[in-house]
Enzyme design. Structure first.
Site, PDB file in Angstrom:
ATOM      1  N   TYR A   1      52.932  37.930  44.857  1.00 22.53           N
ATOM      2  CA  TYR A   1      52.236  38.500  43.697  1.00 22.53           C
ATOM      3  C   TYR A   1      52.444  40.019  43.649  1.00 22.53           C
ATOM      4  O   TYR A   1      52.827  40.583  42.614  1.00 22.53           O
ATOM      5  CB  TYR A   1      50.752  38.148  43.812  1.00 22.53           C
TER       6      TYR A   1
ATOM      7  N   ILE B   1      38.499  42.256  39.885  1.00 24.88           N
ATOM      8  CA  ILE B   1      37.605  42.335  38.726  1.00 24.88           C
ATOM      9  C   ILE B   1      36.441  41.355  38.882  1.00 24.88           C
ATOM     10  O   ILE B   1      36.647  40.172  39.166  1.00 24.88           O
ATOM     11  CB  ILE B   1      38.362  42.026  37.413  1.00 24.88           C
TER      12      ILE B   1
ATOM     13  N   GLY C   1      47.656  34.850  27.402  1.00 27.38           N
ATOM     14  CA  GLY C   1      46.848  34.615  28.604  1.00 27.38           C
ATOM     15  C   GLY C   1      45.372  34.827  28.296  1.00 27.38           C
ATOM     16  O   GLY C   1      44.618  35.344  29.116  1.00 27.38           O
TER      17      GLY C   1
ATOM     18  N   GLY D   1      42.134  33.425  30.472  1.00 31.62           N
ATOM     19  CA  GLY D   1      41.881  33.872  31.837  1.00 31.62           C
ATOM     20  C   GLY D   1      40.691  34.810  31.956  1.00 31.62           C
ATOM     21  O   GLY D   1      40.012  35.112  30.970  1.00 31.62           O
ATOM     22  N   GLN D   2      40.470  35.259  33.190  1.00 29.30           N
ATOM     23  CA  GLN D   2      39.288  36.081  33.476  1.00 29.30           C
ATOM     24  C   GLN D   2      39.269  37.339  32.611  1.00 29.30           C
ATOM     25  O   GLN D   2      38.287  37.625  31.942  1.00 29.30           O
ATOM     26  CB  GLN D   2      39.258  36.460  34.965  1.00 29.30           C
TER      27      GLN D   2
ATOM     28  N   LYS E   1      54.428  42.284  40.932  1.00 30.72           N
ATOM     29  CA  LYS E   1      53.754  43.352  40.190  1.00 30.72           C
ATOM     30  C   LYS E   1      54.513  44.674  40.355  1.00 30.72           C
ATOM     31  O   LYS E   1      54.657  45.442  39.397  1.00 30.72           O
ATOM     32  CB  LYS E   1      52.303  43.503  40.638  1.00 30.72           C
TER      33      LYS E   1
ATOM     34  N   ILE F   1      48.396  28.829  27.561  1.00 25.37           N
ATOM     35  CA  ILE F   1      49.185  27.601  27.686  1.00 25.37           C
ATOM     36  C   ILE F   1      48.394  26.389  27.195  1.00 25.37           C
ATOM     37  O   ILE F   1      48.966  25.416  26.719  1.00 25.37           O
ATOM     38  CB  ILE F   1      49.702  27.443  29.135  1.00 25.37           C
TER      39      ILE F   1
HETATM   40  N1  SER Z   1      42.449  40.207  41.858  1.00 27.54           N
HETATM   41  C1  SER Z   1      43.826  39.984  42.183  1.00 27.54           C
HETATM   42  C2  SER Z   1      43.971  39.043  43.292  1.00 27.54           C
HETATM   43  O1  SER Z   1      43.092  38.982  44.116  1.00 27.54           O
HETATM   44  C3  SER Z   1      44.478  41.267  42.557  1.00 27.54           C
HETATM   45  O2  SER Z   1      45.040  41.850  41.456  1.00 27.54           O
HETATM   46  O3  SER Z   1      44.959  38.390  43.394  1.00 27.54           O
END
Ligand code: SER
Length: 314
Positions: A142, A172, A9, A12-13, A146, A36
């Protein structure tokens, strides 16, 4: 011992910046990045492998080829996109993790990093200074994935003697790679739009406080946790990390201190509002502070200044 790292990954950010930090620490050729799709550009000597973490056979070949001593799994679908594609989110977030964990057991790879999130908390979790242990009733797919992932991490650590480490990241904030499909993304978009257009319409309401963290702190926390002596780590699900809590109004005020003409407005009825309302406003991270000496560096003011400077220069 030389470490060999596979980072899944990496486009990604978080992955894109963690890759830079890991290469600086362990050497360019000892960090194999993977996603990917091919990244836009690769630096001198950098090794990249295109892979879908749901393809267990390909993942196995990748691990057999590079023989990593550590795996970082950052491929995931975030909260807002997850609500559009719940089954895909569940599949990627759960089966991606299970593939990695099962291959680590099979191939004897001991050390794993996997990110969790503030999304593991839900409407009945305490909202302010949310503790490490409390009611957890996430209501986004999500968050559910998690929380289930955290339980798997603790289970595999105990049952199969893996050394899995994890952080419940706050939202983040970063300027190099934009986040995709998250609820906390507004706090990144605001900077890009402030510079490009002088205004921003927030999809979260004025007083929605959420825990956030600047990327520099997030990367530093990740490496610090991975470096910590195993016997110090009491948490094998995922560590709370407080970051900095603020509302859209508060970040807009900070942006205005540097860009006085900046204007913020607020939209209504965005589905991300309900997700944000189910999450903590602030987090208690005493376990991280005690177990691996975690200390945050950036506050809202220093982060805002650094974000704007970097975006202007790049
Ligand atoms: N930054 C993520 C989101 O907003 C949360 O872990 O989905």
């Amino acid at each position: 011992m030389t470490e060999t790292i596979v980072l899944l990954g990496s486009n990604g950010q978080i992955g894109s910046e963690l890759a830079v930090a890991l290469r600086a620490k362990f050497g360019v050729s000892n960090v194999i990045t993977s996603d990917i799709r091919e990244p836009k550009n690769l630096g001198e000597g950098e090794i990249f492998e295109a892979i879908n973490v749901l393809d267990k056979e390909a993942l196995k070949l990748l691990f057999e080829k590079h023989k990593p001593t550590q795996v970082y799994l950052l491929a995931a679908m975030l909260s807002a996109t997850g609500e559009q594609y719940p089954l895909k989110a569940w599949d990627l977030n759960m089966n991606g993790l299970l593939n990695v964990l099962n291959l680590c057991v099979e191939l004897g790879i001991k050390k794993v990093f996997w990110p969790s999130s503030i999304a593991v908390f839900g409407p009945h979790s305490p909202k302010v200074n949310t503790p490490q242990y409390c009611v957890m009733d996430p209501n986004s797919i999500y968050g559910i994935s998690k929380l289930a992932g955290e339980r798997l991490c603790e289970y595999y650590t105990e049952k199969y003697n893996l050394d899995i480490r994890s952080i419940r990241y706050p939202g983040i904030i970063s300027w190099k790679t934009a986040p995709g499909g998250g609820t906390t993304d507004y706090a990144v978009h605001i900077f890009f739009e402030a510079l490009a257009k002088g205004r921003y319409e927030s999809f979260l309401s004025e007083n929605t406080a959420l825990p956030m963290m600047y990327m520099d702190d997030a990367v530093r926390a990740t490496i610090q946790l991975m470096d910590a002596p195993a016997e110090k780590l009491r948490i094998r699900s995922s560590y709370n990390l407080a970051g900095i809590s603020f509302t859209p109004t508060e970040i807009a005020q900070e942006v205005k201190k540097i860009l006085p003409n900046f204007e913020m407005s607020y939209s209504q009825g965005d589905p991300r509002q309900a997700i944000a309302d189910s999450w903590p406003q602030s987090i208690d991270d005493e376990y991280a502070r005690e177990d691996w000496n975690w200390e945050i560096k950036y506050d809202l003011t220093t982060m805002t200044k650094d974000m704007i400077e970097n975006l202007k220069n790049n």
